[in-house]
Design a protein around this motif. Structure first.
Motif, short mmCIF file in Angstrom:
data_model
loop_
_atom_site.label_atom_id
_atom_site.label_comp_id
_atom_site.label_asym_id
_atom_site.label_seq_id
_atom_site.Cartn_x
_atom_site.Cartn_y
_atom_site.Cartn_z
N GLY A 194 36.34 24.43 43.33
CA GLY A 194 35.14 23.61 42.27
C GLY A 194 34.64 22.44 42.22
N VAL A 195 35.21 21.83 42.74
CA VAL A 195 35.52 20.26 42.40
C VAL A 195 33.76 19.83 44.06
N LEU A 196 34.68 20.51 44.80
CA LEU A 196 34.30 20.07 46.08
C LEU A 196 32.42 20.65 45.76
N LEU A 197 32.20 22.34 45.08
CA LEU A 197 31.22 22.51 44.61
C LEU A 197 30.64 22.22 43.76
N GLU A 198 31.29 21.18 43.01
CA GLU A 198 30.44 20.55 41.75
C GLU A 198 30.87 21.95 40.62
N SER A 199 30.98 22.69 40.72
CA SER A 199 31.46 23.31 39.68
C SER A 199 32.05 23.61 38.62
N GLU A 200 31.79 23.26 37.15
CA GLU A 200 32.82 23.40 35.95
C GLU A 200 32.93 25.01 36.06
N LEU A 201 34.84 24.98 35.83
CA LEU A 201 35.37 26.93 36.32
C LEU A 201 35.41 26.71 35.11
N PRO A 202 35.77 27.66 33.66
CA PRO A 202 36.24 28.25 32.96
C PRO A 202 37.90 28.00 32.63
N ASN A 203 38.04 27.77 31.91
CA ASN A 203 39.78 27.61 31.78
C ASN A 203 40.64 30.12 31.66
N GLU A 204 39.19 30.27 31.24
CA GLU A 204 40.20 31.73 30.90
C GLU A 204 39.43 32.30 32.31
N ILE A 205 41.78 32.85 32.97
CA ILE A 205 40.96 33.01 34.39
C ILE A 205 40.20 34.64 34.10
N PRO A 206 39.19 34.81 35.73
CA PRO A 206 39.00 36.42 35.26
C PRO A 206 39.60 37.09 35.95
N GLU A 207 39.96 38.35 35.57
CA GLU A 207 39.64 39.55 36.52
C GLU A 207 40.16 38.98 37.45
N ASN A 208 40.96 39.56 38.34
CA ASN A 208 41.20 39.40 39.89
C ASN A 208 42.12 40.42 40.24
N GLU A 209 42.42 40.69 41.83
CA GLU A 209 43.73 41.53 42.07
C GLU A 209 45.00 40.87 41.77
N TYR A 210 45.14 39.94 41.44
CA TYR A 210 46.78 38.90 41.22
C TYR A 210 46.69 38.87 39.77
N ILE A 211 45.84 38.92 38.76
CA ILE A 211 46.04 38.56 38.13
C ILE A 211 46.77 38.32 36.88
N LYS A 212 47.89 39.45 36.90
CA LYS A 212 49.64 39.81 36.61
C LYS A 212 50.57 37.85 36.55
#
Length: 430
Positions: free
Chosen positions: A314-332
């Motif tokens: 995200g830093v390299l893309l200059e994209s701020e990421l929300p702190n809440e992790i979105p749903e994904n295969e490894y969310i647990k």
């Protein structure tokens, strides 16, 4: 305002499926977790995604000895008992075990770093990322510290074909000894490593007094730190030293190894860095606007590794990421709070102000010996792809042709050029 950086990102799912063994701290599965987090935050839509080519033995032998490469290619868990002498010679064993698909694993992570360097060389991107790379301990003829092939050295050798001076920066908790050793006698690569040093900590090298020799004297920089360094001390020291290095050395390209074992709470590390502190180093390096190759490295608390490298993407893309992790295969794995950032740790900080001050003075003093950036007589540029000739007549038809040999018979179409944006994160299978 300058245009957005073009970013190439290398990933092959097979790299995360190898297994070092039940009690081994290195878990390549962390790379799948990182990739799925990158996808969940939709960062892949802002980059060009490539599957790297599998590096050919002859490419690996640009740095490693041919007999070592051949041994890695040959050895399997079932046959290793026949090779006790060679295992010992090449340092394979407890730290660097022989596991299923070991050679293919090396081919993929090294291929990613080589491909990243080539895209930078051909100005097809501004920043190239290979989180699977960064295995900085491997030596010319030996495995070391969970590293078998030194993809960083191979990537730097590739960059040197087009760039007079390359700067290597390492923020892994362990000293980048394999890369330093490879370029210890040359001024064409400056290596700068920030790491824990002392108390028998692996690999035991990286004293501030190690500065390079012969033409390479003063072109190796080591910043030895003690347990518990925090964001503030680390990032201030990093910014001061790296800014001075870039100003003095004037590199044409930078390779940044982002080992995540320098984060707080790592299974093998002993620093207090938060993800914000670690990623601040990436932000500082990005601002130099030089061709930049970014790799992973160590990192043994795998959910934090995935968090860290996603934030840094995200830093390299200059994209701020929300702190809440979105749903994904490894969310647990990110339970119970499912948040992206981790705070600083609470290990006692043994890096006093006077200690950090003395290290800074010694490093800046050594930089003063470099009068100006060395100039280089550039030779003819060697070709990118050297694919060995394949002699069908010499093949024994009764031998099962392995996948690697089959691959060698195919003229691969791995390079994408302007306009080819492959966001499926899957190349056409050749």
């Amino acid at each position: 305002m300058k245009p957005k950086d073009r970013i190439s990102y290398f990933y092959d799912g097979d790299v995360g499926s190898v297994y070092f063994g039940p009690n081994h701290p290195m878990k390549p599965h962390r790379l799948c977790m990182t990739h799925h987090l990158v996808l969940a935050y939709e960062l892949h839509k802002k980059m060009e995604i490539y599957r790297p080519h599998k590096a050919y033995p002859v490419e690996l032998a640009q740095f490693h000895s041919a007999d070592y490469v051949e041994f890695l290619h040959r050895i399997t868990p079932d046959t290793q008992h026949l090779y006790s002498e060679e295992l010992s010679k090449h340092n394979l064993g407890e730290d660097c075990p022989v596991f299923e698909n070991l050679f293919e694993f090396c081919q993929i992570y090294a291929g990613g770093t080589i491909d990243a360097a080539r895209r930078l060389n051909h100005k097809l991107c501004d920043i190239a990322i290979n989180w699977a790379g960064g295995l900085h301990h491997a030596k010319k003829c030996q495995a070391s510290g969970f590293c078998y092939i030194n993809d960083l050295v191979l990537g730097i050798l590739e960059l040197l074909k087009y760039h007079a001076r390359v700067l290597y920066i390492d923020i892994d908790v362990h000293h980048g000894d394999g890369v330093e050793e490879a370029f210890y006698f040359t001024d064409r690569v400056m290596t700068v490593s920030f790491h824990k040093f002392g108390d028998m900590f692996f690999p035991g090298t990286g004293d501030v007094k190690e500065i390079g020799e012969r033409e390479g004297k003063f072109y190796s920089i080591n910043v030895p730190l003690k347990d518990g360094i925090d964001d503030n001390s680390f990032t201030r020291l990093f910014k001061t030293i790296i800014t001075k290095v870039v100003e003095t050395y004037q590199p044409n390209a930078i390779v940044l190894q982002c080992g995540a074992d320098s984060l707080a709470g790592d299974r093998l590390g002993c620093f207090n860095l938060s993800i914000d502190g670690h990623s601040e180093c990436v932000r500082i390096v990005k601002k130099f606007n030089l061709p930049l190759l970014v790799t992973g490295g160590g990192g043994y608390t795998k959910e934090n590794v995935a968090r860290c490298w996603t934030v840094e993407t995200g830093v390299l893309l200059e994209s701020e990421l929300p702190n809440e992790i979105p749903e994904n295969e490894y969310i647990k794995y990110f339970a119970p709070d499912y948040s992206l950032k981790i705070p600083q740790g609470h290990i006692e900080n043994f890096n006093s102000k006077s200690y950090i001050g003395s290290i800074k003075i010694q490093v800046l003093e050594n930089l003063r010996y470099i009068q100006h950036a060395p100039s280089v007589q550039m030779q003819e540029v060697p070709p990118d792809f050297y694919i060995p000739d394949f002699d069908e007549d010499k093949q024994n038809p009764d031998e099962r042709v392995n996948q690697h040999t089959q691959d060698k018979q195919i003229q691969r179409d791995d390079e994408y050029y302007e306009g080819d944006n492959d966001n499926d994160h899957n190349m056409e299978d050749v």
